[in-house]
Scaffold this active site. Sequence first.
Site, PDB file in Angstrom:
ATOM      1  N   GLU A  94       0.810  -1.210   0.000  1.00  0.00           N
ATOM      2  CA  GLU A  94       0.000   0.000   0.000  1.00  0.00           C
ATOM      3  C   GLU A  94       0.846   1.263   0.000  1.00  0.00           C
ATOM      4  OE1 GLU A  94      -2.256  -0.445   3.533  1.00  0.00           O
ATOM      5  OE2 GLU A  94      -0.563   0.018   4.811  1.00  0.00           O
ATOM      6  N   CYS A 114       3.421   8.351   1.115  1.00  0.00           N
ATOM      7  CA  CYS A 114       3.971   7.413   2.094  1.00  0.00           C
ATOM      8  C   CYS A 114       4.153   6.073   1.394  1.00  0.00           C
ATOM      9  CB  CYS A 114       2.985   7.292   3.248  1.00  0.00           C
ATOM     10  SG  CYS A 114       3.445   6.027   4.429  1.00  0.00           S
ATOM     11  N   CYS A 121       6.583  -7.363   7.522  1.00  0.00           N
ATOM     12  CA  CYS A 121       7.779  -6.860   8.210  1.00  0.00           C
ATOM     13  C   CYS A 121       8.209  -7.880   9.237  1.00  0.00           C
ATOM     14  CB  CYS A 121       7.459  -5.530   8.898  1.00  0.00           C
ATOM     15  SG  CYS A 121       8.895  -4.785   9.707  1.00  0.00           S
ATOM     16  N   CYS A 125       6.759  -5.475  15.733  1.00  0.00           N
ATOM     17  CA  CYS A 125       6.224  -4.515  16.706  1.00  0.00           C
ATOM     18  C   CYS A 125       4.791  -4.936  17.050  1.00  0.00           C
ATOM     19  CB  CYS A 125       6.245  -3.102  16.139  1.00  0.00           C
ATOM     20  SG  CYS A 125       7.905  -2.581  15.691  1.00  0.00           S
ATOM     21  N   CYS A 128       1.704  -2.947  15.566  1.00  0.00           N
ATOM     22  CA  CYS A 128       1.709  -2.618  14.136  1.00  0.00           C
ATOM     23  C   CYS A 128       1.061  -3.732  13.308  1.00  0.00           C
ATOM     24  CB  CYS A 128       3.140  -2.393  13.668  1.00  0.00           C
ATOM     25  SG  CYS A 128       3.280  -2.195  11.881  1.00  0.00           S
ATOM     26  N   SER A 221      12.147   5.226  15.351  1.00  0.00           N
ATOM     27  CA  SER A 221      10.970   4.862  16.148  1.00  0.00           C
ATOM     28  C   SER A 221      11.417   4.328  17.501  1.00  0.00           C
ATOM     29  CB  SER A 221      10.146   3.814  15.393  1.00  0.00           C
ATOM     30  OG  SER A 221       9.667   4.372  14.178  1.00  0.00           O
ATOM     31  N   CYS A 340      -0.442   2.529   9.239  1.00  0.00           N
ATOM     32  CA  CYS A 340       0.578   1.620   8.761  1.00  0.00           C
ATOM     33  C   CYS A 340       0.040   0.198   8.630  1.00  0.00           C
ATOM     34  CB  CYS A 340       1.734   1.648   9.771  1.00  0.00           C
ATOM     35  SG  CYS A 340       3.133   0.658   9.343  1.00  0.00           S
TER      36      CYS A 340
HETATM   37  N1  SAH Z   1       9.393   0.294   9.908  1.00  0.00           N
HETATM   38  C1  SAH Z   1       9.565   1.693  10.028  1.00  0.00           C
HETATM   39  C2  SAH Z   1       8.679   2.499   9.107  1.00  0.00           C
HETATM   40  C3  SAH Z   1       7.274   2.013   8.913  1.00  0.00           C
HETATM   41  S1  SAH Z   1       6.212   2.169  10.308  1.00  0.00           S
HETATM   42  C4  SAH Z   1       9.390   2.142  11.470  1.00  0.00           C
HETATM   43  O1  SAH Z   1       8.930   1.350  12.276  1.00  0.00           O
HETATM   44  O2  SAH Z   1       9.746   3.277  11.773  1.00  0.00           O
HETATM   45  C5  SAH Z   1       5.917   3.929  10.363  1.00  0.00           C
HETATM   46  C6  SAH Z   1       5.532   4.456  11.729  1.00  0.00           C
HETATM   47  O3  SAH Z   1       4.205   4.041  12.062  1.00  0.00           O
HETATM   48  C7  SAH Z   1       6.447   3.956  12.832  1.00  0.00           C
HETATM   49  O4  SAH Z   1       6.867   5.017  13.648  1.00  0.00           O
HETATM   50  C8  SAH Z   1       5.534   3.002  13.582  1.00  0.00           C
HETATM   51  O5  SAH Z   1       5.919   2.865  14.903  1.00  0.00           O
HETATM   52  C9  SAH Z   1       4.185   3.630  13.409  1.00  0.00           C
HETATM   53  N2  SAH Z   1       3.062   2.723  13.630  1.00  0.00           N
HETATM   54  C10 SAH Z   1       2.915   1.473  13.175  1.00  0.00           C
HETATM   55  N3  SAH Z   1       1.732   0.957  13.549  1.00  0.00           N
HETATM   56  C11 SAH Z   1       1.112   1.901  14.264  1.00  0.00           C
HETATM   57  C12 SAH Z   1      -0.138   1.967  14.924  1.00  0.00           C
HETATM   58  N4  SAH Z   1      -0.998   0.948  14.899  1.00  0.00           N
HETATM   59  N5  SAH Z   1      -0.447   3.104  15.564  1.00  0.00           N
HETATM   60  C13 SAH Z   1       0.405   4.152  15.577  1.00  0.00           C
HETATM   61  N6  SAH Z   1       1.601   4.142  14.972  1.00  0.00           N
HETATM   62  C14 SAH Z   1       1.961   3.031  14.324  1.00  0.00           C
HETATM   63 FE1  SF4 Z   2       7.885  -3.130  10.958  1.00  0.00          FE
HETATM   64 FE2  SF4 Z   2       7.791  -0.468  11.415  1.00  0.00          FE
HETATM   65 FE3  SF4 Z   2       5.603  -2.043  11.739  1.00  0.00          FE
HETATM   66 FE4  SF4 Z   2       7.624  -2.231  13.450  1.00  0.00          FE
HETATM   67  S1  SF4 Z   2       6.326  -0.431  13.115  1.00  0.00           S
HETATM   68  S2  SF4 Z   2       6.543  -3.966  12.527  1.00  0.00           S
HETATM   69  S3  SF4 Z   2       9.359  -1.936  12.118  1.00  0.00           S
HETATM   70  S4  SF4 Z   2       6.655  -1.636   9.841  1.00  0.00           S
END
Ligand code: SAH
Ligand code: SF4
Length: 364
Positions: A94, A114, A121, A125, A128, A221, A340
Amino acid sequence: MVAMRHLLDLSLEEIGDTLVEWGEPRFRATQIAQWAVHHGVTDFEAMTNLPAPLRARLTVEFSLAPLPVITARTADDGATTKVLLDLGAGAAVEAVRMDYDPDEDESPDRTTVCVSTQVGCAMGCSFCATGQQGFTRNLRPSEILAQVLHFTRERRVTNIVFMGMGEPLANYDATLRAIRWMVHPDGLDLRQRGITVSTVGLVRAIDRLADEGLQVGLTVSLHAPDDELRRRLIDTARGTTIDELVAAAKRYIEKRGRRVTFAYALLDHVNDEPEQATRLARRIRGIQAHVNLIPYNPTAGAGLRRPSRERVRAFQRALQAEGINATVRIERGQEIAAACGQLRTDVMNEKTAPSGAAFAVIEP
Ligand code: SAH
Ligand code: SF4
């Protein structure tokens, strides 16, 4: 059958080398790049300033195919569009376009795209949606670029954030190749400063990025004020400490002269206590960084909650009280689930997520 190579997996230099091998002049590479990237042309036959035999050979040897659109959704305000693009073999990725007013600095009419760098991934996390899908594969450079080209064919794009699905620095080479096309004058010709790479914190890759001679922005992050909590939230954070990440951010700032942003997803009663903000502030103080708070977007199954507005404010104020510049990403594009990894989760499960939010609008 061997899939045809996508031309934009090659760098401009490599396209030039190929042409020279074919007995063509190297400057043709520039013409081809201008058509394929700058103008987003997907058919070599449309490159009218190339000789017909060269157009024919390119058509046989290389692809310029765009990624087919599976779904496209625009939020009610018309300023957020999210697309799910088909990568074949059941995989999809996406990308989101956000036509927003300026956030914290300069440009009055910015349009940010974006992009995703991986299918799924591997970083795990817990909050996420992408992380919860697990890792399928890295995107190729052309597949990262295709997400931007999808939007540049419609209108001008000024900024790129690597904040979609996947960890860009875990797919380092493809990410860098895509960035080089984005900033090249014969490519998309975007300002390097208009590009931001967001990482969960791969220290060696951050150092490598600092040495690339690019002026791209970096977001790290963090999500926690201490290693114990961070390791609970991020499966793969075990080998890296917050101190190591802050030190890497500092080196990046020193080498590149660019401010670093620390992203912090706020999870209700997990990492959003003012006391945690104070501890976070003390760890990152003294470097040219700021904190971007992202109230958690509830994603199916994570068992976590979004904090109230009051709790978000209290956390922000506690950071500011320690002299840390902190902004909050406000919700946009809720109905298109622009978080995300969320759209893919929706479409794949054929249900609508309860809520979602987009990135990028930042409240001072
Ligand atoms: N992998 C990289 C970039 C993609 S995620 C990273 O983790 O930085 C982009 C941002 O979205 C990151 O800061 C991540 O922590 C945040 N993110 C992911 N899922 C989320 C959610 N459910 N609520 C809020 N922020 C989220
Ligand atoms: Fe991957 Fe970024 Fe999502 Fe963490 S927040 S699982 S590093 S995409």
